[in-house]
Design an enzyme around this catalytic site. Structure first.
Site, short mmCIF file in Angstrom:
data_model
loop_
_atom_site.label_atom_id
_atom_site.label_comp_id
_atom_site.label_asym_id
_atom_site.label_seq_id
_atom_site.Cartn_x
_atom_site.Cartn_y
_atom_site.Cartn_z
N GLY A 147 0.81 -1.21 0.00
CA GLY A 147 0.00 0.00 0.00
C GLY A 147 0.85 1.26 0.00
O GLY A 147 0.32 2.37 0.07
N ASP A 148 2.17 1.09 -0.02
CA ASP A 148 3.06 2.26 -0.08
C ASP A 148 4.26 1.85 -0.94
O ASP A 148 4.19 0.88 -1.69
CB ASP A 148 3.43 2.70 1.34
CG ASP A 148 3.72 4.20 1.42
OD1 ASP A 148 4.40 4.71 0.52
OD2 ASP A 148 3.29 4.85 2.39
N ASP A 149 5.38 2.59 -0.84
CA ASP A 149 6.52 2.30 -1.70
C ASP A 149 7.04 0.86 -1.50
O ASP A 149 7.14 0.40 -0.37
CB ASP A 149 7.66 3.28 -1.39
CG ASP A 149 7.22 4.73 -1.57
OD1 ASP A 149 6.46 5.01 -2.52
OD2 ASP A 149 7.63 5.58 -0.75
#
Ligand SMILES: *[C@@H]1O[C@H](CO)[C@@H](O)[C@H](O)[C@H]1NC(C)=O
Ligand SMILES: *[C@@H]1O[C@H](CO)[C@@H](O)[C@H](O)[C@H]1NC(C)=O
Ligand SMILES: *[C@@H]1O[C@H](CO)[C@@H](O)[C@H](O)[C@H]1NC(C)=O
Ligand SMILES: *[C@@H]1O[C@H](CO)[C@@H](O)[C@H](O)[C@H]1NC(C)=O
Ligand SMILES: *[C@@H]1O[C@H](CO)[C@@H](O)[C@H](O)[C@H]1NC(C)=O
Ligand SMILES: *[C@@H]1O[C@H](CO)[C@@H](O)[C@H](O)[C@H]1NC(C)=O
Length: 488
Positions: A271-273
């Site tokens: 859900g992020d990098d």
């Protein structure tokens, strides 16, 4: 280097500690006999003791199994005490040839616990570590010195599920065994603003040298997954990291003020990098002044619809330099490489090399900004401008892209030496009207389709953006085949 103090054996319980060196001798002596019985994990029978093998920087002389300390793999019993007492026990003998703690098949609920030097945590392929969802099982630590503040909340931060500080020679591995952070409850509390401390990471090692994290499956971390900070000589390989694509801050791997790091053969859905390279926040990071440098990222597959395959920053106030990324696949990812900084960060992002990247369904390929904001407090120096220089991208292919590049430098602080060569970007059915939007940047391009913005000069001669030819010391480290007792 082993400490000179003599190891103590007084607390060794019978049946708990297997001497792996003796197992090796037995293995050789019975290797001609036929052994019956099915062993998983590529194991062998050694004088009726089944063993398993795995690859690690260092093998260990002593072993213990977590069940010998009262742990129950029923998914319900809280095992924090058993994990801690097993590790305390092994800390007495680890200086003598190292020690490993084996987590067998089962579902092992636990709160946060800390590792020791010359130590391996080994997860059986059907072992699942389940992170406790009760805040009481997570000690609170002070903010990181290079950050000054917690990222979720200004106060302290919950210690990671698997934590270690000031260690030498520490390994977390397994036959793809699982660590499940059970993060949903944390994401919800974070979004509802119900937390007074920063959420815990899954694995964090601080001030440690000689780190291996490999062959594991990490699920649903409450926050970032793997966070080596102030570390040297780090190998992270063979991880499968999975989190819902809209979960909060579930970054895959975040090397932070670390040197000599190899990150390879990882598969990350997040859900992020997928990878975020960092080095401290504004005035705290400037003062601590420890860069992230000499990092290799290769053979990575990333799916991250809301974030980047590789992000540099936004916390980069100790500096980021000599990052080498190649053989990367991105699918359904917001951007391929994202550089984030701001007035107030100071320091630099320089000598970044990315090549051989294949991408499909991207919002952007290249994204950079010097106006990211996000400050720890109002006391940063707005005249502390970052130097962004020597950013090289070569041999990339992308399909279904909405906008090839958004490149935004800082007024009066141009991002320099941006090089793009041999890049072919296929556009989405309805791409952005402005394909490239560049301000306060300069550099060169060669064979970039569609043609990049005019601030990247195009000469008649063919340019190949550079990529270092030397090898880093971390690439020379060879893994050994190690043995561990097999427990059904
Ligand atoms: C760990 O090392 C750092 C840096 O050398 C030092 O500041 C800190 O006090 C050490 N912490 C512990 C718990 O030994
Ligand atoms: C772990 O899983 C990967 C990907 O499925 C596989 O290639 C690898 O052989 C497995 N490793 C072990 C130690 O079982
Ligand atoms: C956070 O702090 C507030 C105010 O002190 C308190 O009411 C609340 O219970 C705390 N929340 C947690 C999760 O500790
Ligand atoms: C292209 O990207 C869009 C999202 O931007 C997606 O809905 C669509 O399925 C993609 N097309 C292909 C052929 O992958
Ligand atoms: C250009 O990049 C593509 C994709 O990585 C690669 O297959 C090709 O060999 C490169 N061409 C040259 C001339 O290097
Ligand atoms: C291009 O980027 C600049 C700087 O962020 C912004 O002000 C401008 O609106 C953008 N132009 C378009 C057409 O999106």
């Amino acid at each position: 280097m082993l400490p000179s103090r003599k190891p103590r054996y007084t607390a060794v319980k019978t049946g708990v500690v297997y001497n792996v060196a003796i197992i090796w001798v037995l293995l050789i002596s019975i290797s001609t006999k036929t052994v019956k019985g099915r062993i998983e994990d590529g194991g062998k029978m050694v004088n009726s003791h089944p063993t398993i093998s795995y690859r690690a920087v260092n093998c260990r002389k002593h072993s213990a199994i977590v069940t010998e300390f009262g742990a129950k793999g029923d998914g319900k019993t809280l095992n924090t005490k058993a994990f801690k007492s097993a590790i305390r026990h092994l800390s007495r003998i680890a200086p003598d040839g190292g020690a490993q703690l084996i987590i067998p098949r089962g579902r092992w609920l636990t709160g946060s616990f800390s590792l020791i030097s010359h130590f391996t945590l080994y997860l059986h392929k059907d072992a699942v570590l389940l992170a406790s969802q009760d805040e009481k099982d997570w000690p609170i630590l002070a903010p990181l010195p290079s950050y000054g503040k917690g990222r979720d909340a200004p106060a302290g931060r919950y210690q990671s599920l698997i934590f270690g500080t000031n260690l030498t020679d520490v390994i977390i591995t397994g036959a793809n065994g699982t660590i499940d952070g059970q993060g949903a409850i944390w994401w919800k509390k974070y979004r509802n603003n119900e937390l007074n401390e920063t959420r815990p990471y899954m694995i964090e090692l601080m001030f440690s040298n000689g780190v291996q994290i490999s062959d594991l499956t990490l699920l649903n971390s409450p926050n970032w997954n793997v966070h080596p900070i102030y570390c040297r000589d780090v190998i992270i390989q063979g991880l499968t990291i999975l989190a819902p694509t809209h979960s909060a801050n579930t970054d895959g791997i975040d090397p932070d003020s670390c040197s000599n790091v190899l990150i390879e053969n990882n598969y990350i859905v997040s859900g992020d990098d997928c990878i975020a390279i960092k080095s401290g926040w504004d005035e705290y990071g400037n003062r601590f002044n420890m860069p992230t440098q000499h990092v290799i990222i290769r053979h990575l597959t990333c799916i991250s619809p809301t974030s980047a395959t590789i992000a540099l920053g936004s916390e980069m106030s100790g500096g980021i330099q000599d990052i080498r990324a190649e053989h990367i696949t991105a699918i359904d990812t917001e951007s391929a490489v994202r550089i984030k900084s701001s007035p107030g960060r100071g320091a630099f992002v320089k000598d970044i090399f990315v090549r051989k990247m294949t991408m499909k369904t991207m919002k952007y390929v290249f994204w950079m900004t010097g106006y990211y904001g996000a400050h720890p407090d109002p006391y940063y120096n707005p005249r502390a401008l970052p130097t962004i220089e020597g950013i090289n991208y070569g041999d990339m292919i992308a399909e279904n892209v909405s906008m090839p590049g958004y490149l935004e430098g800082i007024k009066g602080d141009v991002f320099k030496g941006i090089c793009m060569s041999n890049i072919t970007i296929g556009l989405a059915r309805e791409p952005k009207e402005m394909l490239w939007n560049c301000t306060n940047v300069e550099g060169v391009m060669s064979r970039v389709k569609p043609r990049a913005c005019g601030l990247l000069r195009e000469d008649n001669r063919v340019v190949d953006c550079p990529f270092p030819k030397d090898r880093l010391p971390i690439e020379e480290v060879e893994l050994k085949v190690c043995l561990a007792p097999f427990v059904a």
